[in-house]
Design an enzyme around this catalytic site. Structure first.
Site, PDB file in Angstrom:
ATOM      1  N   GLY A 196       0.835  -1.202   0.000  1.00 50.05           N
ATOM      2  CA  GLY A 196       0.000   0.000   0.000  1.00 50.05           C
ATOM      3  C   GLY A 196       0.867   1.247   0.000  1.00 50.05           C
ATOM      4  N   SER A 197       0.420   2.239   0.741  1.00 52.53           N
ATOM      5  CA  SER A 197       1.090   3.545   0.688  1.00 52.53           C
ATOM      6  C   SER A 197       2.491   3.516   1.286  1.00 52.53           C
ATOM      7  CB  SER A 197       0.249   4.586   1.429  1.00 52.53           C
ATOM      8  OG  SER A 197      -0.996   4.697   0.780  1.00 52.53           O
ATOM      9  N   THR A 198       2.813   2.483   2.069  1.00 52.21           N
ATOM     10  CA  THR A 198       4.173   2.429   2.611  1.00 52.21           C
ATOM     11  C   THR A 198       5.195   2.273   1.484  1.00 52.21           C
ATOM     12  OG1 THR A 198       4.034   0.030   2.882  1.00 52.21           O
ATOM     13  CG2 THR A 198       3.389   1.376   4.774  1.00 52.21           C
TER      14      THR A 198
END
Lengths: 630, 405
Positions: A319-321
């Site tokens: 995801g956004s990581t």
């Protein structure tokens, strides 16, 4: 008289002939004896020694597994056993009756004992009962005179004092299979165990030790006559891990509030693993004595998969990581600059396909710093297209994502960052849409929590650290890096310019420490006086349609197994990074809500305890006094 | 008169001998009634050197059985020593008995032995896979062993009265041939192939020494390969197994081949100088089977090595050669044939046993006389040596064939 002389003459001649024959035959026997005893003597003498000398091996005690402060993680427990030597008792049943009065034996056990006795030679001990308590032992010893044939001895079983807390890292042992025994006959010894998972398996050769041997003279029936020689075995070596048991315990406690979660804490200078937790867990000592079918079924049907170490083999979309990797891929290629801005209307269109930002209204014009801080998806859709999937994959790999790590464990998942080649190898064309969603760590991107922690550590240190578990084996320090020395500086520098890394790190700082940051609620307590940098992630596990979004769809209303996974990666202190962390809460919805608070608490504990800078656990000097473990 | 003849032996004995038999068949009776002086004189004349050889062999047996007992006279060595002592007395009594009296008892003894052999077929009990033993007054005995001595006696007695010409007559050979065939047949029926072959061989040796023409031997031996082939088909399975095992001992190392392999291993383990007295590993650890009986020589060879084993073979050779020498020195045909037959009997025991333990012939359950543990064998063997010593003591006695009728 002449006739008599003739008869005598014939007798004498023929008697001499017989005598000669006898002498010749005896001579042949002498020659035969010489052949057997002298000419072929050496061969037969060797056979003779094989006949009468029996080598019995002595099981070496298995090495212990300790944490960095000497806390016992896996050790050996004495197992008191009662054995029956049939030839020492006249009436086996009477002996067992009296034994039952002290330690009740059920009919099934008695039937097994009788069967074992009938199968063995009468001087070979047969197990009556093991895992006796101290009280039972004492009772048997006291009543020994009325229990002819019963002897007690002590074997060893593996014990895990912390139980489920470190089950995935330490692993477990089990009785060896016939295939194992073929590889190393030592394993045939009664009581020998072989590591099946985790450190128990990876460090098997060090932990196992070398069997000792006694040379015994035995007769044709296998009875021992006397001991000829004895060679003591070499006990297995102790393996000291970098794990801080206290920190590990905290991680397990915090994670166990969730149905299924994992967390990894690394020393981001050395790569040492401080804590690596995966919940739910299991009791590793159950494998030593045998797992019941019901227990096994319970483990394998649990949706939390307790037997699986999610930290190393659990695969999740980052995801956004993942956005820092995307940003660095574009920055290093010069596709964007640290000052780059994109306009976010709340969605991104590629041809006819529309990709949404998590913020329905959009972020407006936003730069890199703000895009990391507020996790703007549209900024990274653009960035991903600018960088290209090949550069993203290369940067991801160099940051430790989707690649095999040098962790000293038997199992790890490699994960994946897709490329055009990969897609083509699977017989499909690559479309730019895949690049776009890879920009926010979705699509085919899959990583493990351990990779995420390594990723955070590499971003923090700027060096290609590798996670390591074992610090010392048999008291000898293991070199932490791929280099020659033992210093953290031995890890090679990343191939990314420091100013570019700093741009990304400042964004991560803002995530936690600014009012607009997605993880602003998870800043470290002010008392610590240091700041944490991090990045939230919330990775969908199912497609959400445009229609659903219009209806005001919210993931928290979904059944548990369809909710997004919550992720958080972080490091601290910001200005002098020491610890890197990754937390994944399966189906925890928002990284900021489910994962970041856990990461904050673990980070606070890590910084407070500071295990990487200690040789003794906090308070150990006062508590344990001199002579405490080093 | 008899006393003087015995004391003057060696000088003009022909004449003295002639005078000695002047009593025409009553000499034997006289001797039986002889005064104690006669017995003492005979004792002095006895071949003590030969007795000493036998005692030495028994000593070897005692040491070996002492070792089998794990360095203890019990349970074997002491018992065996007692038996040897009894055997020694029996031997001396027989040795002092007049040869003519013995000659007269030859055929009756043969008859008794044959009857016992027939009885063993009906009443004997099984030992080691064959009916061979019979209990008489509480003593287990093997009639076949007694039979061999009785057969030699009977054949010697028969050929004693045969001139060179008569021996050439095939019809004259009919009775002795039957005398050999009857026990051999019975022993084969027991079934004990080994002893039957040995018995036949002893008979053959006496026939040969008695002057039976060589062409007759050729005629008798020619069909043997054919007979052997047919006989093999009728062998008992355990006998076939023995032969196959002998040819390929490694075929079945834990079964039938075990004895031969373990015996060879123990021999090899002895080497040149041996493991030392009481230190033979193979025997003491029970790998060696039947070590107190059939395989006792293996134990000796393991503990005393090739050198010790060769010394024992030398001792056995001396005893055999001594017996043959007694036969050659004897002046009457009965004594000559008796001594030769008994020596061949002893030789066959020794040869079959040694060849067996060295894996040179199929295992046959033949003990090493005076060394192996066993009561019946000691008495039979000592009876044989008693007869041998009697022949030696009475070697100058001449008695005509008429004495035997």
């Amino acid at each position: 008289m002449r006739r008599e002389a003739r008869r005598t003459g014939v007798f004498t001649r023929r008697a001499l002939f017989v005598l000669g024959g006898q002498a010749g035959l005896l001579g042949l026997l002498g020659a035969r004896l010489y052949q057997v005893q002298i000419t072929e003597g050496a061969r037969y003498a060797t056979l003779a020694r094989q006949n009468s000398v029996s080598v019995r091996m002595l099981a070496p005690p298995r090495g212990r597994i300790l944490d960095r402060f000497g806390t016992l993680l896996a050790g050996n427990k004495q197992n008191w056993r009662a054995l029956l030597i049939a030839e020492q008792t006249r009436d086996i049943d009477a002996t067992l009756d009296r034994f039952s009065a002290l330690v009740p034996l059920d009919p099934r056990e008695r039937a097994r004992i009788r069967r074992d006795v009938s199968r063995q030679r009468r001087f070979i001990p047969v197990l009556v009962r093991d895992f006796l308590t101290w009280d039972q032992m004492a009772q048997i010893e006291v009543n020994a005179p009325s229990l002819p044939g019963i002897v007690v001895d002590v074997g060893e079983t593996r014990t895990y004092p912390l139980g489920p807390m470190l089950a995935h890292v330490v692993g477990y042992v089990a009785p060896p299979t016939p295939a194992d025994v073929e590889e190393d006959p030592t394993l045939a010894l009664p009581g020998m165990r072989i590591g099946r998972t985790g450190v128990e398996r990876y460090r098997e050769s060090a932990l196992r030790g070398t069997a000792g041997a006694v040379q015994l003279e035995v007769n044709a029936y296998g009875r021992v006559i006397r001991e000829l020689a004895r060679q003591e075995g070499v006990p297995g070596e102790d393996v000291e891990l970098s794990i801080d048991a206290t920190l590990q315990q905290l991680a397990m406690e915090r994670l166990s509030a969730e149905r299924s979660a994992s967390a990894v804490v690394l020393d981001c200078r050395s790569g040492e693993v401080m804590a690596m937790a995966s919940t739910p867990s299991f009791d590793p000592s159950l494998f030593d004595t045998g797992v019941s079918a019901a227990q096994w079924r319970a483990w394998t049907t649990d949706p939390g998969a307790p037997l699986i170490d999610k930290a190393t083999v659990g695969l999740y979309a980052p995801g956004s990581t993942f956005k820092m990797a995307v940003a660095l891929a574009a920055l290093r290629a010069g596709a964007i600059t640290p000052q780059q801005t994109f306009f976010c209307p709340g969605y991104f269109e590629l041809g006819k396909t529309r990709f949404y930002c998590w913020k329905r209204g959009g972020h407006g014009t936003i730069d890199l710093h703000g895009a990391i801080q507020q996790s703007c998806d549209v900024f990274f859709y653009n960035t991903a297209l600018h960088a290209g999937i090949g550069r993203i994959a290369a940067m991801g790999h160099s940051l430790g994502l989707g690649t095999t790590l040098d962790i000293d464990l038997p199992a790890q998942a490699t994960g994946l960052i897709p490329t055009r080649q990969w897609r083509r190898a699977h017989g499909h064309p690559w479309t730019l849409g895949f690049t776009v969603i890879a920009g926010i760590g979705q699509g085919f991107v899959e990583v493990t929590p351990l990779q995420l922690a390594t990723y955070a550590g590499r971003l923090a240190s700027g060096r290609a650290i590798q996670p390591r578990l074992a610090r010392r084996i048999g008291g000898r320090a293991l070199s932490p890096g791929a280099g020659s020395g033992t210093a953290a500086e031995d890890w090679p520098l990343l191939d990314v310019a420091e100013p570019l890394l700093d741009a990304v790190r400042r964004g991560m700082f803002a995530v936690v420490n600014t009012p607009q940051g997605t993880a602003r609620a998870s800043a470290l307590p002010a008392a610590l006086g240091v700041h944490m940098a991090g990045k939230t992630g919330s990775a969908q596990v199912m497609d959400v349609s445009r229609a659903q979004r219009k209806l005001g769809f919210h993931t928290s209303g979904l059944p548990w197994r369809f909710r997004p996974n919550a992720l958080f990666v972080a490091y601290a202190p910001f200005d002098a990074p020491r610890y890197a962390i990754a937390v994944v809460v399966e189906h925890g919805n928002e990284g900021a809500d489910a994962a970041a608070p856990i990461a904050r608490d673990l980070m606070a504990a890590a910084l407070t305890r500071d295990p990487a800078n200690r040789t003794l656990p906090p308070g150990a000097v006062a508590a344990a006094g001199p002579g405490a473990a080093t | 008169m008899t006393e003087r003849r015995l004391s003057d032996r060696g000088l003009g004995d022909r004449g003295l001998g002639d005078r000695g038999v002047g009593g025409r068949g009553v000499g034997g009776r006289r001797l039986l009634r002889a005064a104690p002086f006669d017995v003492l004189a005979k004792l002095r004349q006895l071949n003590w050197a030969y007795v000493l050889l036998l005692c030495a062999l028994a000593g070897v047996g005692y040491a070996a059985l002492y070792s089998v007992g794990g360095g203890s006279p019990h349970p074997y060595a002491a018992t065996q020593a007692t038996r040897f002592a009894i055997g020694l007395v029996l031997m001396l009594v027989v040795a002092l008995t007049d040869i003519r009296f013995i000659a007269r008892l030859a055929w009756p003894a043969y008859g008794v032995a044959l009857a016992l052999l027939a009885a063993v077929e009906r009443f004997g009990h099984v030992g080691k896979g064959a009916q061979r033993w019979i209990s008489i007054a509480g003593i287990d005995m093997q009639p076949s062993e007694l039979m061999k001595v009785a057969l030699v006696l009977a054949l010697a007695s028969w050929f004693h009265r045969a001139s060179w010409e008569r021996v050439g007559n095939p019809l004259f050979l009919l009775v002795p041939a039957l005398a050999v065939a009857a026990p051999v047949g019975l022993i084969l029926k027991e079934p004990n192939l080994g002893t039957a072959v040995i018995t036949a061989a002893i008979g053959g040796a006496v026939f040969l020494a008695a002057g039976v023409r060589l062409w007759m031997f050729a005629l008798a031996l020619a069909p043997i390969p054919l007979v052997a082939r047919i006989a093999y088909g009728h062998l008992h399975s355990y006998q076939k197994a023995r032969i196959l095992t002998f040819l390929h001992p490694e075929r079945d190392p834990l079964g039938a081949g075990y004895n031969i392999i373990q015996s060879k291993i123990a021999l090899g383990s002895g080497g040149m100088w041996g493991q030392g007295f009481l230190h033979g590993t193979q025997a003491h650890l029970d790998f060696l089977p039947e070590k107190q009986t059939d395989f006792i020589f293996t134990l000796i060879a393991e503990e005393f090595g090739f050198v010790g084993a060769l010394a024992v073979i030398g001792l056995l050779a001396l005893i055999i050669a001594g017996g043959m020498l007694i036969a050659l020195r004897c002046r009457n045909q009965f004594g000559r044939l008796l001594a030769l037959g008994l020596s061949v009997n002893f030789f066959m025991y020794v040869f079959v046993n040694l060849a067996m333990v060295m894996g040179a012939i199929p295992v046959g359950g033949v003990p090493l006389p005076l060394v192996s543990y066993g009561g019946s064998a000691v008495l039979t063997v000592m009876l044989g040596f008693g007869l041998l010593l009697s022949v030696d003591l009475h070697r100058d006695v001449e008695f005509p064939a008429a004495d035997l009728t």
